[in-house]
Write an enzyme that holds these catalytic residues in place. Structure first.
Site, PDB file in Angstrom:
ATOM      1  N   CYS A 123     -52.875  22.151  -7.802  1.00 45.46           N
ATOM      2  CA  CYS A 123     -53.760  21.004  -7.564  1.00 45.46           C
ATOM      3  C   CYS A 123     -54.588  20.678  -8.802  1.00 45.46           C
ATOM      4  O   CYS A 123     -55.640  21.292  -9.019  1.00 45.46           O
ATOM      5  CB  CYS A 123     -54.709  21.291  -6.402  1.00 45.46           C
ATOM      6  SG  CYS A 123     -53.899  21.836  -4.910  1.00 45.46           S
ATOM      7  N   THR A 125     -54.369  16.939 -10.218  1.00 52.16           N
ATOM      8  CA  THR A 125     -54.631  15.495 -10.156  1.00 52.16           C
ATOM      9  C   THR A 125     -55.683  15.155  -9.097  1.00 52.16           C
ATOM     10  O   THR A 125     -55.722  15.774  -8.033  1.00 52.16           O
ATOM     11  CB  THR A 125     -53.321  14.755  -9.828  1.00 52.16           C
ATOM     12  OG1 THR A 125     -52.316  15.181 -10.749  1.00 52.16           O
ATOM     13  CG2 THR A 125     -53.489  13.256  -9.904  1.00 52.16           C
ATOM     14  N   ILE A 156     -50.704  15.911  -4.024  1.00 56.00           N
ATOM     15  CA  ILE A 156     -50.342  17.331  -4.135  1.00 56.00           C
ATOM     16  C   ILE A 156     -49.025  17.618  -3.406  1.00 56.00           C
ATOM     17  O   ILE A 156     -48.906  17.433  -2.190  1.00 56.00           O
ATOM     18  CB  ILE A 156     -51.485  18.236  -3.611  1.00 56.00           C
ATOM     19  CG1 ILE A 156     -52.766  17.944  -4.403  1.00 56.00           C
ATOM     20  CG2 ILE A 156     -51.092  19.712  -3.695  1.00 56.00           C
ATOM     21  CD1 ILE A 156     -52.632  17.985  -5.934  1.00 56.00           C
ATOM     22  N   ARG A 266     -11.294   5.184  -7.369  1.00 56.27           N
ATOM     23  CA  ARG A 266     -11.592   3.782  -7.075  1.00 56.27           C
ATOM     24  C   ARG A 266     -10.691   2.853  -7.899  1.00 56.27           C
ATOM     25  O   ARG A 266     -10.595   2.988  -9.122  1.00 56.27           O
ATOM     26  CB  ARG A 266     -13.076   3.491  -7.404  1.00 56.27           C
ATOM     27  CG  ARG A 266     -13.498   2.073  -7.121  1.00 56.27           C
ATOM     28  CD  ARG A 266     -13.492   1.785  -5.649  1.00 56.27           C
ATOM     29  NE  ARG A 266     -13.872   0.412  -5.366  1.00 56.27           N
ATOM     30  CZ  ARG A 266     -13.714  -0.164  -4.182  1.00 56.27           C
ATOM     31  NH1 ARG A 266     -13.220   0.541  -3.166  1.00 56.27           N
ATOM     32  NH2 ARG A 266     -14.061  -1.405  -3.989  1.00 56.27           N
ATOM     33  N   GLN A 335     -24.459   2.460 -10.958  1.00 58.48           N
ATOM     34  CA  GLN A 335     -23.785   1.225 -11.355  1.00 58.48           C
ATOM     35  C   GLN A 335     -22.265   1.398 -11.305  1.00 58.48           C
ATOM     36  O   GLN A 335     -21.538   0.510 -10.835  1.00 58.48           O
ATOM     37  CB  GLN A 335     -24.235   0.840 -12.775  1.00 58.48           C
ATOM     38  CG  GLN A 335     -23.735  -0.507 -13.247  1.00 58.48           C
ATOM     39  CD  GLN A 335     -24.398  -1.670 -12.514  1.00 58.48           C
ATOM     40  OE1 GLN A 335     -25.464  -1.507 -11.928  1.00 58.48           O
ATOM     41  NE2 GLN A 335     -23.749  -2.812 -12.516  1.00 58.48           N
ATOM     42  N   GLY A 339     -21.099  -1.184  -5.319  1.00 58.79           N
ATOM     43  CA  GLY A 339     -21.927  -1.288  -4.106  1.00 58.79           C
ATOM     44  C   GLY A 339     -22.073   0.044  -3.395  1.00 58.79           C
ATOM     45  O   GLY A 339     -23.091   0.313  -2.741  1.00 58.79           O
ATOM     46  N   GLU A 362     -46.288  15.853 -13.818  1.00 60.55           N
ATOM     47  CA  GLU A 362     -46.543  16.932 -14.784  1.00 60.55           C
ATOM     48  C   GLU A 362     -46.786  16.331 -16.177  1.00 60.55           C
ATOM     49  O   GLU A 362     -46.353  16.863 -17.201  1.00 60.55           O
ATOM     50  CB  GLU A 362     -45.427  17.975 -14.741  1.00 60.55           C
ATOM     51  CG  GLU A 362     -45.372  18.611 -13.355  1.00 60.55           C
ATOM     52  CD  GLU A 362     -44.793  19.995 -13.267  1.00 60.55           C
ATOM     53  OE1 GLU A 362     -44.513  20.602 -14.298  1.00 60.55           O
ATOM     54  OE2 GLU A 362     -44.639  20.474 -12.129  1.00 60.55           O
TER      55      GLU A 362
HETATM   56  C1  LIG Z   1     -44.410  12.618  -5.986  1.00 70.00           C
HETATM   57  C2  LIG Z   1     -45.540  13.129  -6.811  1.00 70.00           C
HETATM   58  C3  LIG Z   1     -45.860  14.467  -6.754  1.00 70.00           C
HETATM   59  C4  LIG Z   1     -46.937  14.962  -7.514  1.00 70.00           C
HETATM   60  N1  LIG Z   1     -47.262  16.284  -7.394  1.00 70.00           N
HETATM   61  C5  LIG Z   1     -48.405  16.740  -8.008  1.00 70.00           C
HETATM   62  C6  LIG Z   1     -48.858  18.078  -7.774  1.00 70.00           C
HETATM   63  O1  LIG Z   1     -48.225  18.863  -7.066  1.00 70.00           O
HETATM   64  N2  LIG Z   1     -50.032  18.456  -8.344  1.00 70.00           N
HETATM   65  C7  LIG Z   1     -50.751  17.631  -9.133  1.00 70.00           C
HETATM   66  O2  LIG Z   1     -51.804  18.048  -9.629  1.00 70.00           O
HETATM   67  N3  LIG Z   1     -50.355  16.357  -9.376  1.00 70.00           N
HETATM   68  C8  LIG Z   1     -49.197  15.892  -8.821  1.00 70.00           C
HETATM   69  N4  LIG Z   1     -48.777  14.592  -9.040  1.00 70.00           N
HETATM   70  C9  LIG Z   1     -49.611  13.706  -9.830  1.00 70.00           C
HETATM   71  C10 LIG Z   1     -49.008  13.315 -11.175  1.00 70.00           C
HETATM   72  O3  LIG Z   1     -49.042  14.415 -12.049  1.00 70.00           O
HETATM   73  C11 LIG Z   1     -49.814  12.100 -11.682  1.00 70.00           C
HETATM   74  O4  LIG Z   1     -49.455  10.993 -10.859  1.00 70.00           O
HETATM   75  C12 LIG Z   1     -49.536  11.791 -13.139  1.00 70.00           C
HETATM   76  O5  LIG Z   1     -50.072  12.804 -13.959  1.00 70.00           O
HETATM   77  C13 LIG Z   1     -50.128  10.445 -13.578  1.00 70.00           C
HETATM   78  O6  LIG Z   1     -51.431  10.280 -13.174  1.00 70.00           O
HETATM   79  P1  LIG Z   1     -51.880   8.923 -12.415  1.00 70.00           P
HETATM   80  O7  LIG Z   1     -50.904   8.719 -11.309  1.00 70.00           O
HETATM   81  O8  LIG Z   1     -53.309   9.021 -12.086  1.00 70.00           O
HETATM   82  O9  LIG Z   1     -51.629   7.773 -13.486  1.00 70.00           O
HETATM   83  P2  LIG Z   1     -52.678   7.230 -14.560  1.00 70.00           P
HETATM   84  O10 LIG Z   1     -53.247   8.360 -15.323  1.00 70.00           O
HETATM   85  O11 LIG Z   1     -53.617   6.297 -13.870  1.00 70.00           O
HETATM   86  O12 LIG Z   1     -51.729   6.384 -15.519  1.00 70.00           O
HETATM   87  C14 LIG Z   1     -51.332   5.037 -15.260  1.00 70.00           C
HETATM   88  C15 LIG Z   1     -50.448   4.602 -16.421  1.00 70.00           C
HETATM   89  O13 LIG Z   1     -51.201   4.599 -17.642  1.00 70.00           O
HETATM   90  C16 LIG Z   1     -50.550   5.413 -18.597  1.00 70.00           C
HETATM   91  N5  LIG Z   1     -51.568   6.064 -19.445  1.00 70.00           N
HETATM   92  C17 LIG Z   1     -52.690   6.699 -19.056  1.00 70.00           C
HETATM   93  N6  LIG Z   1     -53.388   7.133 -20.112  1.00 70.00           N
HETATM   94  C18 LIG Z   1     -52.686   6.771 -21.210  1.00 70.00           C
HETATM   95  C19 LIG Z   1     -52.886   6.919 -22.614  1.00 70.00           C
HETATM   96  N7  LIG Z   1     -53.933   7.587 -23.107  1.00 70.00           N
HETATM   97  N8  LIG Z   1     -51.975   6.391 -23.464  1.00 70.00           N
HETATM   98  C20 LIG Z   1     -50.887   5.744 -22.981  1.00 70.00           C
HETATM   99  N9  LIG Z   1     -50.636   5.584 -21.651  1.00 70.00           N
HETATM  100  C21 LIG Z   1     -51.535   6.070 -20.792  1.00 70.00           C
HETATM  101  C22 LIG Z   1     -49.756   6.416 -17.790  1.00 70.00           C
HETATM  102  O14 LIG Z   1     -48.680   6.971 -18.543  1.00 70.00           O
HETATM  103  C23 LIG Z   1     -49.266   5.533 -16.652  1.00 70.00           C
HETATM  104  O15 LIG Z   1     -48.139   4.798 -17.055  1.00 70.00           O
HETATM  105  C24 LIG Z   1     -47.678  14.089  -8.339  1.00 70.00           C
HETATM  106  C25 LIG Z   1     -47.317  12.739  -8.408  1.00 70.00           C
HETATM  107  C26 LIG Z   1     -46.264  12.254  -7.670  1.00 70.00           C
HETATM  108  C27 LIG Z   1     -45.921  10.797  -7.746  1.00 70.00           C
END
Ligand SMILES: Cc1cc2nc3c(=O)[nH]c(=O)nc-3n(C[C@H](O)[C@H](O)[C@H](O)COP(=O)(O)OP(=O)(O)OC[C@H]3O[C@@H](n4cnc5c(N)ncnc54)[C@H](O)[C@@H]3O)c2cc1C
Length: 381
Positions: A123, A125, A156, A266, A335, A339, A362
């Site tokens: 955990c 994020t 998470i 195919r 692709q 279909g 990650e």
């Molecule tokens: C299915 C799923 C499972 C997950 N599992 C876990 C987990 O088990 N534990 C956990 O802790 N987290 C988990 N996450 C969270 C994941 O690690 C985050 O979603 C990810 O790190 C991105 O953070 P955010 O979604 O807040 O995007 P944001 O940080 O809001 O980013 C939005 C966009 O801005 C870009 N961006 C941000 N800052 C910069 C910068 N400085 N320069 C250039 N581009 C930038 C990003 O690349 C992205 O394109 C999970 C996410 C998903 C979708």
């Protein structure tokens, strides 16, 4: 220099591949529809030593290298990237506790982690901090007996499903040095979960917010030292990123294998579609992408195993390169199925949906570029 896998490494790959083919692949679609992985799977996984892949043998782990782990996760993902990746997160927690925990801490958590009696989630994020993870706000304030947690973790994997949560919390000031790592067990008063997220891929594994409301934990649930949690979290992610890349590679390889077979069956314009040179060239391009990705991934793993000073940079580069190539290949495979690639029965659309998130979590692939370019600029001086 030797690019060959050892006999033992070949055996590790084959073992994980065979396990996935028998126990995961036949159920992958049903688990995706059910939105969960039956807990009965985990003791079988643990019997093969995959519950604590790089936990030392003293605590019930397999003591494998990071390179070995990439073989495990590539092989498992050939059956289902979502299931393999979920196991990778559990193993990331095990690796962190094994590397940074005291003997007492390891004794407390690792045996159950390795047998998978306890499934672990990671955990980091939060709703307000994803890429900028060091801005996290979940607080852990000192009490007489330990810590009191307040805050929310977002996205998470295993939220509401796992038995224990490795949580990055703020015990000090703003910034990375104010962060510590603690374990919170399921059932602890004040621990609750949000609704299950409705996702594009990785649908077999539940994802939810994890909430702490005056959630009290004992002092010995702290991993390592206070204020070092961000270092631990990032160290966990070095290996985690390799595994996320390996899982993407395994998914893409499974899609390519299926596509190669499909193209021989195919027919269009009076011949099998593998007779069109334009499509043969697509096959060659996909092969080059996956083979180069695999070599790069294993080099990064080797650097991490050998504590190379540029290991973090290579882990970031490999995560970026492998997950991007793997998604491109999976999408191309769809692709080439026409279909039929869009139909669930053919298995390709699931791989495309599953692999998309490997470019996001990650650390997004933009953040991987940030890590790499920052280190290039630092080295230039
Ligand atoms: C299915 C799923 C499972 C997950 N599992 C876990 C987990 O088990 N534990 C956990 O802790 N987290 C988990 N996450 C969270 C994941 O690690 C985050 O979603 C990810 O790190 C991105 O953070 P955010 O979604 O807040 O995007 P944001 O940080 O809001 O980013 C939005 C966009 O801005 C870009 N961006 C941000 N800052 C910069 C910068 N400085 N320069 C250039 N581009 C930038 C990003 O690349 C992205 O394109 C999970 C996410 C998903 C979708």
């Amino acid at each position: 220099m030797d690019f060959a896998l050892s006999e033992e490494q070949e055996a590790i790959f084959d073992m994980a591949r065979a396990f996935g083919a028998e126990h995961i692949a036949p159920n992958a679609r049903a688990w995706e529809n059910e939105g969960t992985i039956p807990k009965a799977l985990w003791p079988k996984v643990a019997e093969l030593g995959l519950g604590g892949v790089y936990v030392s043998e003293d605590y019930g782990g397999s003591g494998l290298s990071r390179l070995d782990a990439t073989l495990v996760f590539e092989a498992l993902a050939m059956s289902c990237p979502a299931v393999g990746s979920f196991l990778s997160i559990h193993n990331m927690c095990g690796g962190m506790i094994d590397k940074f925990g005291s003997d007492e801490t390891k004794e407390k958590w690792l045996p159950d982690l390795c047998t998978m009696e306890k499934v672990f989630s990671y955990c980091l994020t939060e709703p307000g901090s994803g890429s900028d993870a060091a801005a996290l706000r979940t607080r852990a304030d000192k009490t007489d007996s330990g810590y009191r947690l307040n805050g929310t973790k977002a996205f998470i994997s295993g939220g509401g499903y796992s038995d224990a949560y490795v949580v990055m919390v703020r015990t000090g000031d703003d910034g990375p040095k104010g962060i510590s790592t603690v374990v919170v067990e399921d059932g602890t008063k004040g621990l609750s979960f949000g609704a299950e997220e409705d996702k594009m891929g990785w649908r077999a594994q539940p994802t939810a917010q994890v909430q702490f409301d005056d959630c009290d934990i004992p002092a010995d649930n702290l991993i390592g030292e206070e204020g070092r949690g961000f270092v631990y979290a990032m160290a966990g992610l070095d290996g985690g990123r390799l595994n996320i890349a390996a899982s993407a590679l395994g998914g893409a390889q499974a899609a390519l294998d299926a596509t190669l077979a499909y193209m021989g069956e195919r027919k269009a314009f009076g011949r099998s579609i593998d007779q069109f040179q334009a499509l043969q060239f697509r096959l060659a391009d996909m092969e080059v992408k996956l083979q180069s990705a695999r070599t790069f991934l294993r080099q990064a793993a080797w650097k991490l195993d050998n504590k190379s000073p540029d290991a973090s940079k290579f882990c970031a580069m490999a995560k970026l390169y492998v997950t991007d190539r793997a998604f491109e290949v999976a999408n191309d495979c769809l692709q080439l199925h026409g279909g039929y690639g869009y139909l669930a029965d053919y298995g390709i659309e699931k791989i495309v949906r599953d692999l998309r998130v490997h470019q996001i979590l990650e650390g997004t692939n933009e953040i991987m570029r940030l890590i790499v370019s920052r280190q290039m600029l630092e080295a230039r001086g």
